[in-house]
Write an enzyme that holds these catalytic residues in place. Structure first.
Site: not given
Ligand code: GDP
Ligand code: IMO
Ligand code: MG
Length: 436
Positions: A231, A17, A14, A41-42
């Site tokens: 991840q 990415k 998270d 979840g991207h």
């Molecule tokens: P990913 O899994 O690495 O793609 O990241 P996620 O989407 O799960 O979580 C990142 C969260 O931070 C999302 O809600 C994005 O919209 C938000 N986000 C990304 N870059 C920034 C930033 O520079 N500032 C803020 N405030 N939010 C951001």
């Molecule tokens: P993105 O791509 C954050 C965590 C789960 C759990 C462990 C194993 O959005 O960064 P799984 O379902 O793979 O068996 O879970 O890994 N986990 C993540 N945490 N971002 C993710 O993906 C994750 N995908 C799995 O919370 O601790």
């Molecule tokens: Mg994510």
């Protein structure tokens, strides 16, 4: 022959990415996922709308770019169909620009049941899985029992599906799991199977390819590919905080096995880190904050899982973990996200080492999960101002610049860009040459 560039998370996921991939996509011809599945979840945000992707690469909103789901990825057909429908509703036709590897493995409804059964059996030591069936599906892949996308075209698919499902039912029952009470999104296994089968029909509409040949041809033709990690480093099956990890190689090496490219074909490795740190699910997190600052990071950063909605645990940035990530992945440039979340902070801490049993180390010890780790913190003054509207790196407040240059100095890797909001437009590159 071109090399393939890689973008991956350096913490526990998270990091942002999806957003950075979306921003970099114009500089590439192909965006490819190489591991993970719907546990990811991207989030992408542009024109005031938020999009969350799970299986589909984050370049999908650029219609002229090819997006590829590689052999290392796991596909859950119903989740895939929902995602496709969501994208179609936004006026994009993904059948035009999405390719899927014939060798990608399928997550069955009964894999999801096994995920729940395994977690239940672990009791208090459960991983905190997203329950999307990731662990059981990779287990079947390695045990050579899995079903792949290409198998859906075979005449004996139904028999093979049933044999695998029966094996899962036996295994779940032997764990004392109540199979009849199990529900996915409120549906029984049989009800969910209907949705899953509809998902298979949806998958059949797509271009199912030998993606290893495709990828290598693209590179030979000097076109550009961006590999999108899911991840992150500290969730890697080999080098993460085992057993509190996911079941795939999330690291650069995973690009080779998850897409079929040679190690010598790896180009730039872009590592994403938040300016602080989060983790969702169980497992060690030495810089975790249990105080008001932790709650502030969670609320101001909207730190709730994009896949599960669970609140993310929050803490200070962890340099030993980042250095480890840079070493294992061969990171060539850093992207720092979300400093804006700390705009109002009086001070910001950075963990530069760990104190364990009185000794100081900057390495990740083998007993990371059980050791009593006290983070050694360096304190930086906050910048106490908003960042909105800043478009040049040098215009960032001095306190933030000092914090960023400490990250560079501590990791030995230069920062390419800083992200200051969820929106696509708010990525500030350090120099114009960093942009693709
Ligand atoms: P990913 O899994 O690495 O793609 O990241 P996620 O989407 O799960 O979580 C990142 C969260 O931070 C999302 O809600 C994005 O919209 C938000 N986000 C990304 N870059 C920034 C930033 O520079 N500032 C803020 N405030 N939010 C951001
Ligand atoms: P993105 O791509 C954050 C965590 C789960 C759990 C462990 C194993 O959005 O960064 P799984 O379902 O793979 O068996 O879970 O890994 N986990 C993540 N945490 N971002 C993710 O993906 C994750 N995908 C799995 O919370 O601790
Ligand atoms: Mg994510």
């Amino acid at each position: 022959m071109n090399k393939i560039d890689v973008l991956l998370g350096l913490q526990w996921g998270d990091e942002g990415k999806g957003k950075i991939v979306d921003v970099l996509t114009p500089g590439y011809d192909v965006v490819a996922r190489f591991q993970g599945g719907p546990n990811a979840g991207h989030t992408l945000e542009f024109e005031g709308v938020k999009h969350v992707l799970h299986i589909i690469p984050s370049g999908i909103f650029h219609q002229e770019k090819v997006n590829l789901i590689g052999n290392g990825v796991l596909i859950e057909p119903h989740i895939f169909q929902q995602e496709i429908e969501g994208i179609e509703a936004k006026g994009i036709d993904p059948t035009r620009n999405l390719l899927i590897s014939l060798k990608a493995h399928l997550i069955l409804p009964s894999h999801r049941m096994m995920d729940a059964a395994n977690e239940q059996a672990k009791g208090a030591s459960k991983i905190g899985s997203t329950l999307k069936g990731i662990g059981p599906t990779y287990t079947d892949k390695i045990a050579r029992n899995g079903l792949r996308v290409g198998d859906i075209l075979a005449a004996d698919f139904d028999q093979r599906y049933d044999a695998l499902k029966q094996a899962h039912l036996r295994a779940a029952r032997s764990l004392g799991f109540d199979v009849d009470a199990f529900r996915i999104d409120g549906m029984t296994l049989a009800q969910y199977e209907e949705k899953w089968n509809e998902g298979l029909q949806c998958l059949r509409r797509f271009n199912l390819v030998s993606s290893e040949y495709y990828v290598n041809r693209v590179l030979r033709e000097n076109r550009r590919i961006l590999a999108e990690g899911a991840q992150a480093m500290m969730l890697d099956i080999d080098f993460g905080t085992y057993p509190f990890v996911t079941s795939s190689n999330t690291i650069t090496a995973g690009v080779c096995t998850g897409l079929g490219v040679a190690p010598s074909a790896i180009g730039k490795v872009m590592g994403i880190t938040k300016a602080y740190c989060t983790r969702v699910g169980a497992g060690p997190f030495p810089t975790e904050l249990f105080d008001e600052t932790g709650s502030l990071l969670c609320s101001l950063g909207h730190e709730y899982g994009a896949t599960t909605g669970r609140p993310r645990r929050c803490g200070w940035i962890d340099i030993p973990a980042l250095r480890y990530a840079c070493m294992i992945n061969g990171v060539t440039e850093l992207y720092v996200t979300k400093p804006d979340v700390m705009n109002d902070f009086e001070y910001i801490n950075m963990c530069t080492g760990y104190r364990i049993d009185g000794a100081v180390t900057d390495e990740i010890p083998y007993n990371y999960n059980t050791a009593a780790i006290t983070p050694i913190l360096a304190t930086y003054p906050g910048w106490k101002q908003g960042l909105a509207g800043i478009t040049h790196y040098e215009e960032l407040p001095n306190q933030l610049l000092a914090f960023l240059s400490a990250i560079e100095q501590q990791t030995g890797v230069s920062i390419a860009a800083v992200s200051i909001s969820p929106d696509r437009k708010d990525v500030i590159f350090k120099s114009s040459t960093s942009m693709q």
